[in-house]
Design an enzyme around this catalytic site. Structure first.
Site, PDB file in Angstrom:
ATOM      1  N   LYS A  73       0.834  -1.205   0.000  1.00  9.10           N
ATOM      2  CA  LYS A  73       0.000   0.000   0.000  1.00  9.10           C
ATOM      3  C   LYS A  73       0.865   1.251   0.000  1.00  9.10           C
ATOM      4  CE  LYS A  73      -3.690   0.213   2.823  1.00  9.10           C
ATOM      5  NZ  LYS A  73      -4.951   0.553   2.139  1.00  9.10           N
ATOM      6  N   ARG A  82      -3.245   2.838   8.769  1.00 10.64           N
ATOM      7  CA  ARG A  82      -3.524   1.523   8.187  1.00 10.64           C
ATOM      8  C   ARG A  82      -2.252   0.693   8.082  1.00 10.64           C
ATOM      9  NH1 ARG A  82      -8.396   2.350   4.490  1.00 10.64           N
ATOM     10  NH2 ARG A  82      -8.510   4.603   4.280  1.00 10.64           N
ATOM     11  N   GLY A 124      -7.739  -7.822   5.482  1.00 15.88           N
ATOM     12  CA  GLY A 124      -8.553  -7.941   6.681  1.00 15.88           C
ATOM     13  C   GLY A 124      -7.859  -8.550   7.867  1.00 15.88           C
ATOM     14  N   MET A 138      -5.108  -7.396   9.457  1.00 16.23           N
ATOM     15  CA  MET A 138      -4.571  -6.473  10.444  1.00 16.23           C
ATOM     16  C   MET A 138      -5.504  -5.287  10.622  1.00 16.23           C
ATOM     17  SD  MET A 138      -0.557  -6.804   9.685  1.00 16.23           S
ATOM     18  CE  MET A 138      -0.872  -6.489   7.971  1.00 16.23           C
ATOM     19  N   ARG A 190      -3.307  -1.490  -6.518  1.00 11.95           N
ATOM     20  CA  ARG A 190      -2.467  -2.695  -6.375  1.00 11.95           C
ATOM     21  C   ARG A 190      -2.832  -3.644  -7.505  1.00 11.95           C
ATOM     22  NH1 ARG A 190      -5.481  -5.213  -1.017  1.00 11.95           N
ATOM     23  NH2 ARG A 190      -7.581  -5.144  -1.875  1.00 11.95           N
ATOM     24  N   HIS A 206      -1.683 -41.893   0.773  1.00  4.36           N
ATOM     25  CA  HIS A 206      -1.966 -42.668  -0.424  1.00  4.36           C
ATOM     26  C   HIS A 206      -3.152 -42.079  -1.176  1.00  4.36           C
ATOM     27  CE1 HIS A 206      -3.940 -46.007  -2.620  1.00  4.36           C
ATOM     28  NE2 HIS A 206      -2.695 -46.261  -2.970  1.00  4.36           N
ATOM     29  N   SER A 260      17.041 -40.342 -10.556  1.00  7.63           N
ATOM     30  CA  SER A 260      15.777 -39.638 -10.365  1.00  7.63           C
ATOM     31  C   SER A 260      15.630 -39.465  -8.855  1.00  7.63           C
ATOM     32  CB  SER A 260      14.629 -40.464 -10.933  1.00  7.63           C
ATOM     33  OG  SER A 260      13.413 -39.795 -10.717  1.00  7.63           O
ATOM     34  N   CYS A 312      11.182 -37.167  -9.168  1.00  7.32           N
ATOM     35  CA  CYS A 312       9.900 -37.817  -9.405  1.00  7.32           C
ATOM     36  C   CYS A 312       9.068 -37.905  -8.138  1.00  7.32           C
ATOM     37  CB  CYS A 312      10.105 -39.202 -10.006  1.00  7.32           C
ATOM     38  SG  CYS A 312      11.009 -40.318  -8.941  1.00  7.32           S
ATOM     39  N   TYR A 318      15.086 -32.534 -15.581  1.00  5.87           N
ATOM     40  CA  TYR A 318      13.624 -32.521 -15.732  1.00  5.87           C
ATOM     41  C   TYR A 318      12.943 -32.731 -14.388  1.00  5.87           C
ATOM     42  CZ  TYR A 318      13.701 -37.605 -15.300  1.00  5.87           C
ATOM     43  OH  TYR A 318      13.886 -38.880 -14.827  1.00  5.87           O
TER      44      TYR A 318
END
Lengths: 893, 893
Positions: A26, A96, A105, A107, A352, A468, A777, A844, A864
């Protein structure tokens, strides 16, 4: 001297929007708007460093602060031409919070500060509106009393309600100046009665009280919980903005509103917002009065008869429209703004980046690139990868009523509705009979796969985000609520008890896997859309990312879904999941319960055709894409029969003595199956199992090569290796079977053999293991378990408390623990590549689909990531963002 | 050119006794003796490098070898004045293995090589004894046929037996030259019939055949198993010694024998040995004839009427006595020698350090120091620490007959005999009734502690060297055979079935925990002795060692035993072991099964007095020695009631609903308790538990301070920490309780707070953890479990196979895995000390009592090791040896 205060207003500012960390969102944006020449009420920001000083030093301030506040206040007075505490022309301010990340909301805020019994009269005189002045005063007392002094707001509401009753009116607007005056007195009396001290009249005292309250609110419970839920570190702190008040409640030429530069729901490039005439900002948010549409188009689209701002305050609307354009062009992003019109003058109170749906985010990003407003790279970085999930699963209609009967973990996103089935077999039967089903289990096991697949969604009362049920559900794209501890399931009675209510099998429930909610009855859902913007953005992401994205899949359905979502191969095919089909499990059990190698080989011979068929199907779908097949990994007891009937069936199939079979089943029970006879240990103890699996893989490769002409290059993965010796023994086995199949089928086989690095010792000995292994992996699920000594399945009883106490910043099974598990990944990467420079590295574990973990993978130099099919688009985007971030990741420690 | 051959003989040698690795023990010592001028038959040694070349290159030799062998052989011929293969004066040789470590009887030997149908005649002529020549020839055919050609020796024995039957005589000595001649022919025919090829006549062929067979025998099954059991690496290889033959069987002035420079059983400084007149060496070993005592003193002591060598061959005995003195003075150690007298000439065939009992080892070491023969340091290094165990436990009389009915793992040394009890309560009842008991369980749990204590020994049918039974038994000094898989226990029937035999409760068995044997009936035992030499050596060890030695103990008995054995403190007091007493377990269960904190606190209040009393007793015994108390560590389910009666008792004691108690017990079951809610996780979730324990510790300190005037300095240890946050939270708890007790008791408390490093993550984050922790104790049991992903309890099913396949060189739960677990210990040590230079470091896993692991601890820079009471002397000696080794340890990798 440290600069604790940054001023803004009057067309200038000390700060700018890049100083978000110091000024909060802000404050930074107020400074930026002010410097842009937009009409911002002047004020100043106490930095987040003040907050850290405050919370770190027993709620005390830096010495220099008081002087800097006084100077800044005077500068504001000079701009406004009013004086703080001045009886004739008082300056009023708002106080604020404003932190680096939005915490809506969470604080506290105090408005109209500076009013007291004297200045209120000045305000009345200056505004020429006594009713307004005393209404403002009572609002101040009420907010200050609640927020700063801790006098609960119900005290004030009671007084207000009584006053209206006395006067026999319903609305605040029916109260006049005298009424408010009397109420002000009553409010002050109430504060004094509650606190034993009068309401503070000195504006200085008021100001420091409010500043302290806002800083203090950084550490209140709801703020702490919010931060934990949103991964916001506590040491970020909040800034405090002290800003001169403007009033939208000074008559018909006054108004207040919130607006978006584009539609946050659809992304459409159309001005969008709500406003109220003669009101303060909080009235819009509080929903006391129905806000009115900003534009005519909106009013028409919403069939609203309320007059739009465009019609009602055309000049102000035009000015606001200019601001809209200016800000969007300046910020190059859709903005969420707050404004107030005070007696015909527009004031901007906030801007914002606007929150938006995934759909809107994509549309806005793609259109802004088309408009040349942002680059593709910027567009890619704008989208929250996790938000894409919204586009991939059906979701509940947000406007539909919900009767929530239990809450659990949001284990797999999306919503589903169906009749309760308490067993996998019931779920399958009911589905076959045409019903939609929610499978409700205490927890699921691999044997429930069929039922889970048949069900629309899964609800468990035990287990965490990586139980699981949760893992399999995410893999299947089934919504899942896991660990709903309120619910007691009684399988025998076919009922579940939750919050005192008994619900029977067959009754309809709805689950929201995105929020972890369980609702009685059916809640309307919205179907997912795959719009063009999505594809465009994914293409862009693919063009910049460096990490490959594969999928964890073993069924043809999952593989096909993943390929549709852009997976570039299979990073983890868990062969054991293929054994749970009823036609196969019996042979699997025969194998396990055989007393000797011959018995095992006989049973394995029956499994071979199934497994070969599985791989053939998978290879046909994946074509030339790489497929990493993990050889049998879990402890054998996962496959064991439990009931007498099952035991007898196995004995009969194997031609064995039921008593012997039972004894052997008992002997396979382990105290800690995770740490027992599993993975490559099985392969070493019973080589015939892995031989069968390798044969199935290679025969399938040969088959697909002959019939489809595809060159499939499987990557055979040996799990749970802790030493090079284990790997080498099994590597030899793989090569031997490959040579046999190659000879018998007359086909050249192109394959790699590698291992999962999922034990700390494997990471440490990676240099040796890489002498034989062609790829690693990282199995970060198990690596997390062993590094922490923490079972995924058993962590539910304390993981939540651990996060609440900040022992774990994040669930280490969701986001990779960089400081511990991550170091092992780095060690293994370094040592593995030192031995074998071209070593192929992937991940993985569940982390492969988590954006923060993907950033880590980029930075660690992996090739990857592999994730569940429904995570593939998320991973593609996150990988692109990681590449754009240059792999720079801050190590949590 | 590589030197593959080392010659010896004729008063000179290429090698010496330091070249053991290259020449093997036998070869190195033959060279040494030869160089010393002792009468050694000339010969040469093929090095262990030849062996490695042979096994590593498809059983082929280095190119240069054949030439070197020919040269060496010629040198021998020149010394002897005989020629290999010469029909008139043939040189005969022996071919024997000789590896770096003694592997008695594991590999092959061929004697009398060089004989054939021609040279046998030359031997007859040269010796003037045709009978001797043909007897030698038939021995050669028999050995060569068996060892080199693979014709089983029973074939030859059958022929010999028939020949004696035909001639109607009983003894070999009754056969004459013609008989042997005929037998030689029959032997050769048999070989040809079996192999389809004649017995090799060319001495060259014979020699290379024998050399190949001896090298090949390095890889035979029994040699491989022996090496595994004795931790001998396979790549050491064996050397082969080719040596000219001498004959002890050439008449009354010929003899052969073995002797020790001191008594290997008692250590007494007296010449000791056995010999046979007119015999070959193998006759002594084979036990066909009863050997005769060497000295008159021996003959008298043994009440033997057989003539001693001292009487029979006084000149030879005098010469041998000279050799004895020379060799012992030279080697500075008790020697085990082999000799042969050939027609009045003494030949030395072998010398080596003699194997000896622990008692003898100590006596010899201490006396040699007194005689100035060796230094104290050398004496310390001579003793195998593990051998000390012999002195600490009763052992079976080695001469007593044994009827072994099952074998298991030698889990805790010593022997015990008693009646079978199948439950802990039976064991206690039977002991009270005056019986000696062996507790037989499938496996034991902490609840069996009472019964284990009552029993003389423990036998389990499941579990490994580090199973609960094994660990507890070693801790208690109770003999234990674990994992005797042959045995099936039927608790209900009160029987056990082994090798087809049913044995009932109450029957007497004997177990040998040093050998893993179970015997029916009672086998005679020998009681342990603590002789003065033991104390002397321990004193010397203490003066050189750098590592402290503490004990793992929680009972006053264990603590007192450990102090008696020289423990310098308690390194691990497992508080949970204190809760299994029936009077306490009920409250422990109340605590666990309480639904809320109040319930837990009520139960904990009942436990507090017990726990305080425990610590008071312990502190009184330990006085000012440090005591590390580990707060509650194991998963709560270890304490759960299992039977309905127990559940109801708990419900009654707690005033709770039995159904609720049952439900809560069920909810505490975990899939992998090792990785679940335990250790500091319990402390974080239920701080009241650790609060009670800390209170008990500090109140006990205050009590002992007041009543005994002792300043006890407890070290409070927080288990299973994975992050600094966990530690810090609980550290604060410890400090808070300490402050409370200090204030209420008015006593200054001197204590430290530290942690166990037992998770890989704790090792990695040691730098942060050390910010708060004042000491680390490496919990290498759990660290091994998590580093390997390997449950101790479940590893039994494959650990043995893993060792056989050389995947694990040693059981990682016995000897620390330096390459994996060890690296984590090093990392933690380095990082911990970087943060806190004075950080106190110890080890409290089972490894703390393992000599190889103690060497590692020295090298890693730890301050102390902690082990079970009966391991304390072993650890003291091993620590001294480690200090003397300069901390240099080769890292296995």
């Amino acid at each position: 001297m440290n600069k604790w205060i940054y001023a803004f207003g009057g067309g200038a500012a000390d700060g700018n929007s890049d100083m978000r960390n110091l000024l909060g969102g802000k404050g930074a944006n107020l400074a930026e708007m002010s410097a842009l020449g937009l009409p911002v009420p002047p004020g100043f920001t106490l930095t987040t460093e003040v907050c850290n000083h405050y919370t770190g030093n027993g709620d005390s301030y830096p010495d220099e602060l008081a002087g800097q506040v006084a100077d800044a206040l005077q500068a504001v007075e000079n701009i406004i031409g009013a004086k703080f505490g001045d009886a004739a022309n008082p300056l009023l301010v708002s106080v604020r919070s404003g932190s680096r990340a939005s915490m809506p909301g969470m604080m506290d805020t105090v408005l109209n500060l500076g009013l007291n019994d004297e200045t209120v009269k000045g305000l009345a005189a200056a505004s020429g509106d006594e009713r307004f002045a005393y209404d403002s005063y009572r609002r101040f007392i009420q907010m200050y009393g609640d927020v700063v002094l801790g006098v609960g707001h119900h005290h004030f509401e009671d007084i207000l309600a009584l006053a209206k009753e006395d006067k026999d009116v319903a609305l605040d607007t029916d109260l006049d100046a005298d009424d408010w005056k009397a109420i002000c007195t009553e409010f002050k009396d109430k504060v004094e009665a509650e606190l034993g001290a009068p309401f503070p009249q000195d504006p200085e005292d008021q100001l420091w009280g409010a500043i302290g309250a806002v800083f203090g609110s950084w550490m209140n419970d709801r703020a702490i919980i919010y931060r934990r839920l949103h991964d916001i570190p506590g040491d970020w702190g909040t800034a405090v903005n002290v800003q001169s008040m403007v009033f939208g409640n000074m008559g018909d030429q006054s108004a207040t509103g919130v607006c978006f530069t584009r539609n946050p729901s659809t992304g459409e490039n159309a001005f969008y917002g709500e406003y109220l005439i003669n009101a303060q900002g909080e009235d819009v948010v509080a929903g006391i009065r129905t806000p009115m549409p900003l534009t005519i188009a909106e009013a028409e689209a919403g069939h609203s008869r309320l007059p739009s701002m465009e019609e009602n305050l055309p000049e102000m609307f035009a000015e606001l429209s200019n601001v809209r354009e200016k800000l969007e062009r300046h910020y190059k992003d859709m903005q969420d703004m707050e404004f107030t019109v005070q007696e015909g003058k527009l004031w901007m109170l906030q801007t914002r980046g606007g929150k938006r749906t995934a759909k809107a985010a994509l549309k806005i990003a793609v259109e802004m690139v088309a408009d040349g407003l942002v680059s593709r790279e910027e567009a890619i970085q704008r989208i929250d990868p996790l938000q894409l999930d919204q586009l991939l699963h059906p979701t509940l209609d947000p406007d539909a009523p919900r009767h929530v009967v239990a809450k659990g973990l949001p284990a797999s996103p999306g919503a589903a509705c169906g009749r309760i089935a308490f067993s996998a077999s019931d779920a399958e039967a009911m589905t076959e009979a045409g019903d939609k089903v929610i499978l409700v289990r205490i927890e699921t096991s691999p044997e429930d796969i069929g039922g889970m697949h048949a069900a629309e969604g899964i609800l468990t009362t035990r287990g965490g985000m990586t139980s699981h049920a949760a893992v399999v559900a995410r893999g299947m794209g089934r919504p899942c609520v896991a660990g709903a501890g309120d619910i007691r399931v009684d399988y025998r009675a076919g009922t579940m008890l939750t919050r005192g209510q008994t619900i029977n099998a067959g009754e309809i429930i709805t689950i929201d896997g995105s929020r972890g909610e369980v609702m009685l009855g059916e809640v309307k859902t919205i179907n997912p859309e795959m719009i063009g913007d999505f594809g465009t953005l994914m293409e862009w992401a693919d063009s910049v990312r460096e990490l490959g994205v594969r999928t964890n899949a073993e069924t043809p359905e999952d593989a096909a879904t993943a390929v549709k979502f852009g997976a570039e191969g299979i990073g983890l095919c868990r062969t054991e999941h293929m054994f749970f089909d009823p036609a196969r499990i019996i042979h699997m059990r025969e194998m396990i319960l055989a007393g000797d190698e011959d018995g095992r080989r006989a049973a394995l011979a029956k499994l071979l055709p199934y497994q070969r068929e599985d791989f053939t199907e998978l290879f046909r779908i994946m074509k030339s894409l790489p497929v990493t097949v993990r050889l049998l990994d879990p402890p054998l007891n996962e496959f064991l029969p439990t009931s007498d009937a099952e035991l007898n069936a196995v004995a009969e199939a194997a031609g064995a003595d039921p008593l012997e079979v039972r004894a052997r089943a008992a002997s396979l029970q382990e105290s800690n199956p995770m740490l027992g006879l599993r993975g490559c240990r099985l392969g070493i103890m019973h080589p015939e199992i892995y031989e069968m699996q390798c044969r199935a893989i290679f025969e399938a490769v040969a088959l697909v090569a002959k019939e489809d002409g595809e060159t499939v290059s499987p990557e055979v993965m040996i799990p749970l290796v802790s030493s090079a010796q284990e790997f080498d023994i099994l590597h030899e086995l793989v090569d031997r079977v490959a040579a046999e199949v190659s000879a018998s089928e007359g086909v050249e086989l192109d394959y790699m053999t590698g291992t999962m690095i999922e034990l700390p010792r494997a990471a440490l000995r990676a240099g040796e293991i890489a002498e034989g292994a062609e790829f690693f992996s990282y199995g970060t699920n198990d690596l997390t378990q062993t590094t922490f000594g923490l079972s995924r399945d058993d962590s539910g009883s304390f993981l939540d408390a651990y996060q609440q106490q900040n022992i774990f910043e994040k669930d280490p099974f969701v986001t990779i623990d960089q400081a511990g598990v991550g170091e092992l990944v780095r060690i293994a990467t370094e040592r593995g590549r030192a031995t074998r420079p071209g070593l192929k590295l992937g991940i993985c574990g569940e982390h492969g689909g988590d954006p923060a973990s993907i950033h880590f993978c980029q930075e660690a130099g992996l090739d990857y990531v592999s994730c569940s099919p429904y995570r593939v688009p998320i991973a593609r985007l996150a990988a692109a963002q990681a590449a754009l971030a240059g792999g720079k990741v801050v190590v949590d420690a």
